[in-house]
Scaffold this active site. Structure first.
Site, mmCIF file in Angstrom:
data_model
loop_
_atom_site.group_PDB
_atom_site.id
_atom_site.type_symbol
_atom_site.label_atom_id
_atom_site.label_comp_id
_atom_site.label_asym_id
_atom_site.label_seq_id
_atom_site.Cartn_x
_atom_site.Cartn_y
_atom_site.Cartn_z
ATOM 1 N N ARG A 28 38.855 75.032 42.304
ATOM 2 C CA ARG A 28 39.626 74.682 43.210
ATOM 3 C C ARG A 28 41.259 75.544 42.721
ATOM 4 O O ARG A 28 42.204 75.250 42.647
ATOM 5 C CB ARG A 28 40.766 73.139 43.035
ATOM 6 C CG ARG A 28 39.191 72.772 44.144
ATOM 7 C CD ARG A 28 39.470 72.581 45.721
ATOM 8 N NE ARG A 28 39.271 71.474 46.468
ATOM 9 C CZ ARG A 28 38.799 71.184 47.300
ATOM 10 N NH1 ARG A 28 40.475 70.120 46.962
ATOM 11 N NH2 ARG A 28 38.133 69.686 47.674
ATOM 12 N N ARG A 32 46.867 73.472 46.146
ATOM 13 C CA ARG A 32 48.152 72.621 46.075
ATOM 14 C C ARG A 32 48.844 72.902 45.251
ATOM 15 O O ARG A 32 50.455 72.163 45.443
ATOM 16 C CB ARG A 32 48.121 71.133 46.630
ATOM 17 C CG ARG A 32 48.028 71.729 48.695
ATOM 18 C CD ARG A 32 47.356 70.367 48.871
ATOM 19 N NE ARG A 32 45.906 69.791 48.309
ATOM 20 C CZ ARG A 32 45.622 68.829 49.031
ATOM 21 N NH1 ARG A 32 45.662 67.937 49.540
ATOM 22 N NH2 ARG A 32 44.519 68.209 47.567
ATOM 23 N N ARG A 41 49.890 77.922 53.209
ATOM 24 C CA ARG A 41 49.598 76.992 54.030
ATOM 25 C C ARG A 41 50.597 77.231 55.478
ATOM 26 O O ARG A 41 50.262 76.878 56.522
ATOM 27 C CB ARG A 41 49.036 76.238 53.405
ATOM 28 C CG ARG A 41 47.908 74.967 54.020
ATOM 29 C CD ARG A 41 47.525 73.879 53.778
ATOM 30 N NE ARG A 41 48.832 72.447 53.783
ATOM 31 C CZ ARG A 41 48.816 71.635 53.084
ATOM 32 N NH1 ARG A 41 47.567 71.173 52.805
ATOM 33 N NH2 ARG A 41 50.058 71.247 52.559
ATOM 34 N N ASP A 78 35.863 76.074 52.178
ATOM 35 C CA ASP A 78 35.426 74.788 52.444
ATOM 36 C C ASP A 78 33.985 75.413 52.075
ATOM 37 O O ASP A 78 33.366 75.967 52.849
ATOM 38 C CB ASP A 78 36.129 74.019 52.804
ATOM 39 C CG ASP A 78 36.455 72.681 52.572
ATOM 40 O OD1 ASP A 78 37.404 72.529 51.693
ATOM 41 O OD2 ASP A 78 35.038 72.149 52.644
ATOM 42 N N TYR A 155 28.804 64.873 54.582
ATOM 43 C CA TYR A 155 30.354 64.816 55.234
ATOM 44 C C TYR A 155 30.149 64.272 56.747
ATOM 45 O O TYR A 155 30.948 63.906 57.940
ATOM 46 C CB TYR A 155 30.853 65.824 55.363
ATOM 47 C CG TYR A 155 31.693 65.960 54.095
ATOM 48 C CD1 TYR A 155 33.508 65.346 53.710
ATOM 49 C CD2 TYR A 155 31.390 66.574 52.788
ATOM 50 C CE1 TYR A 155 34.289 65.100 53.004
ATOM 51 C CE2 TYR A 155 31.784 66.229 51.654
ATOM 52 C CZ TYR A 155 33.572 65.350 51.364
ATOM 53 O OH TYR A 155 33.961 65.033 50.153
HETATM 54 O O1 CP3 Z 1 37.728 76.986 44.363
HETATM 55 C C1 CP3 Z 1 38.710 77.432 44.598
HETATM 56 O O2 CP3 Z 1 39.983 76.812 44.448
HETATM 57 C C2 CP3 Z 1 37.967 77.599 46.212
HETATM 58 C C3 CP3 Z 1 38.541 77.088 47.461
HETATM 59 C C4 CP3 Z 1 37.775 75.114 47.644
HETATM 60 C C5 CP3 Z 1 38.395 74.734 48.458
HETATM 61 N N1 CP3 Z 1 37.399 73.569 48.709
HETATM 62 C C6 CP3 Z 1 39.733 74.814 49.270
HETATM 63 C C7 CP3 Z 1 39.974 73.337 49.433
HETATM 64 C C8 CP3 Z 1 36.631 74.927 47.350
HETATM 65 C C9 CP3 Z 1 35.476 75.923 45.964
HETATM 66 C C10 CP3 Z 1 36.260 73.548 47.959
HETATM 67 C C11 CP3 Z 1 35.825 73.129 48.143
HETATM 68 C C12 CP3 Z 1 34.987 71.366 48.210
HETATM 69 N N2 CP3 Z 1 35.599 71.587 49.921
HETATM 70 C C13 CP3 Z 1 34.224 70.840 48.475
HETATM 71 C C14 CP3 Z 1 33.247 70.751 46.918
HETATM 72 C C15 CP3 Z 1 34.419 70.047 45.702
HETATM 73 C C16 CP3 Z 1 35.327 69.286 45.249
HETATM 74 O O3 CP3 Z 1 36.218 69.744 44.719
HETATM 75 O O4 CP3 Z 1 34.001 68.989 44.770
HETATM 76 C C17 CP3 Z 1 34.414 69.816 48.638
HETATM 77 C C18 CP3 Z 1 33.505 67.974 48.748
HETATM 78 C C19 CP3 Z 1 35.147 70.164 49.738
HETATM 79 C C20 CP3 Z 1 35.335 69.129 51.074
HETATM 80 C C21 CP3 Z 1 37.003 69.145 51.505
HETATM 81 N N3 CP3 Z 1 37.488 70.348 51.454
HETATM 82 C C22 CP3 Z 1 37.759 67.674 50.738
HETATM 83 C C23 CP3 Z 1 37.641 66.315 50.475
HETATM 84 C C24 CP3 Z 1 38.889 68.301 51.545
HETATM 85 C C25 CP3 Z 1 40.563 66.949 51.330
HETATM 86 C C26 CP3 Z 1 40.396 66.679 49.826
HETATM 87 C C27 CP3 Z 1 41.725 67.613 49.053
HETATM 88 O O5 CP3 Z 1 41.555 68.484 48.028
HETATM 89 O O6 CP3 Z 1 42.310 67.298 49.590
HETATM 90 C C28 CP3 Z 1 39.163 69.471 50.985
HETATM 91 C C29 CP3 Z 1 39.976 70.436 51.651
HETATM 92 C C30 CP3 Z 1 40.931 71.543 51.254
HETATM 93 N N4 CP3 Z 1 39.651 72.727 50.542
HETATM 94 C C31 CP3 Z 1 42.014 71.821 50.164
HETATM 95 C C32 CP3 Z 1 41.848 72.922 49.361
HETATM 96 C C33 CP3 Z 1 42.509 73.960 48.959
HETATM 97 C C34 CP3 Z 1 42.957 71.063 50.332
HETATM 98 C C35 CP3 Z 1 43.861 71.743 51.603
HETATM 99 C C36 CP3 Z 1 45.198 71.336 51.798
HETATM 100 O O7 CP3 Z 1 45.774 70.576 52.285
HETATM 101 O O8 CP3 Z 1 46.140 72.071 51.350
#
Ligand code: CP3
Length: 356
Positions: A28, A32, A41, A78, A155
């Site tokens: 990640r 944010r 964003r 994602d 999910y």
């Molecule tokens: O690593 C990176 O920089 C690449 C980007 C990336 C995102 N999601 C961006 C994201 C990667 C590799 C993921 C994978 C992902 N997505 C996983 C597996 C990794 C982990 O963290 O366990 C999972 C379970 C998801 C599903 C997901 N997407 C969730 C549960 C959420 C909400 C939780 C949160 O962190 O807000 C997201 C949204 C998400 N994916 C964000 C980002 C940067 C936050 C979005 C935002 O509000 O801008």
């Protein structure tokens, strides 16, 4: 064939070849905690549009690399793009998380799921990969990724994030054949999607099994690990004469690391619940290890962070085969200065372990 990368430390460590210092990236890393991410964003309007706009996905992928000397970029996208492409309708709700408009609730829903065509239905991801590779211009490798079938299925069935995984576990114990049908469909979609990312230019792959750790040991083997193994068997492991290393990351997998290492992956991602040196002595040199600092340590200060980095490096010990990372994703509350202190500490303190 000589590598065309200017910095290939990450790929070399995954292949357990000698390096000058331990490579580092953060799960990640585009997110944010960075004000510039929040600004992009905002410009996109919402998270799903950001993922679906290759120019903007490329912009946020590169943001952490402009700030820090990271050894790899990870595609900004994602794991939930695949279920979205199967028609489930992904939304990200502020302070709630991801939600699907049309979650799966019956065997008929599973039977009706389409198989997305990666270039047709997920072309925006492949366009982002091609654009990022062009912009990186060989500076560091680009990691492509997908969710594990089990994690994606949680999910798809729960309809979003879950605390107890009640719906999918009910299906697992009461209707295991239906769940197997879903998992094999998703595994096929993931294999095709990852092969398309490799063809578009992804130079390493990580599979995120965020929720494998909520399963019992036999259920983990049957419903999560078996499908990651299927993907490994179907992946193209070389492209343009270069090896494409694959990292499997299951959060909460402390008891199963040897089984994961035996799947044929190149590296196992570790969460912070176990000591990396102990894992290394147990599994030997079969695979590289990635991890494993508790991301919460980034809430402290540069001195505490540096000490923790030092102790993880010491625990792993001499030689290659270690990619430094956090044990899970960096959280939005982290001060970007602390992330920088983490990355610099890895590079500075690791040189002494790579002298031979
Ligand atoms: O690593 C990176 O920089 C690449 C980007 C990336 C995102 N999601 C961006 C994201 C990667 C590799 C993921 C994978 C992902 N997505 C996983 C597996 C990794 C982990 O963290 O366990 C999972 C379970 C998801 C599903 C997901 N997407 C969730 C549960 C959420 C909400 C939780 C949160 O962190 O807000 C997201 C949204 C998400 N994916 C964000 C980002 C940067 C936050 C979005 C935002 O509000 O801008």
């Amino acid at each position: 064939m000589p590598s065309k990368l200017k910095n290939d430390r990450f790929i070399k460590a995954l292949l357990r070849q000698p390096v000058d210092k331990t490579p580092v990236w953060m799960m990640r890393q585009a997110g944010r905690y960075l004000p510039e991410y929040r600004a992009t964003r905002e410009k996109a309007g919402d998270f799903v549009t950001l993922c679906q706009t290759p120019d903007l996905a490329c912009e946020v992928t590169l943001q952490p690399l402009e700030r820090y000397p990271l050894d790899a970029a990870i595609l900004f996208s994602d794991i939930l793009t695949i279920p979205d492409a199967m028609g489930l309708g992904l939304k990200l709700i502020e302070s709630v998380g991801p939600k699907f408009d049309n979650p799966i609730s019956s065997l008929a829903d599973i039977k009706n799921l389409p198989m997305p065509d990666p270039e047709e239905d997920l072309g925006y991801v492949m366009d982002a990969v091609r654009l990022i590779r062009k912009e990186l211009d060989g500076s560091v490798p680009l990691i492509g990724f997908a969710g594990s079938p089990w994690t994606l299925a949680t999910y798809m069935i729960e309809g979003g994030s879950s605390k107890d995984f009640g719906k999918i576990k009910k299906m697992l114990y009461q209707e295991p054949d239906s769940l197997h049908l879903l998992l094999s469909h998703v595994a096929k979609a993931v294999s095709q999607y990852l092969n398309a990312q490799i063809n578009a230019g992804a130079q390493a792959i990580q599979i995120f099994d965020t929720w494998g750790g909520v399963l019992s040991t036999p259920a983990y083997h049957e419903f999560s690990l078996a499908y990651m193994k299927q993907i490994l068997d179907e992946l193209q492991r070389e492209h343009d004469g270069e090896k494409i290393p694959v990292i499997l990351f299951t959060k909460g997998a402390s008891g199963w690391i040897e089984d994961i290492a035996n799947t044929g992956c190149d590296a196992v991602g570790l969460d912070w619940m176990q000591e990396i040196g102990q894992v290394r002595s147990k599994i030997g040199y079969r695979v590289a290890l990635q991890g494993n600092m508790d991301p919460a340590i980034l809430k402290s200060n540069p001195e505490v962070i540096r000490n923790e980095v030092a102790s993880i490096l010491e625990s792993y010990g001499e030689g290659s085969g270690h990619v430094f990372n956090l044990g899970h994703g960096i959280t939005p509350d982290i001060d970007p200065e602390n992330a920088g202190a983490f990355i610099n500490a890895v590079h500075e303190l690791s040189k002494q372990y790579h002298t031979k």
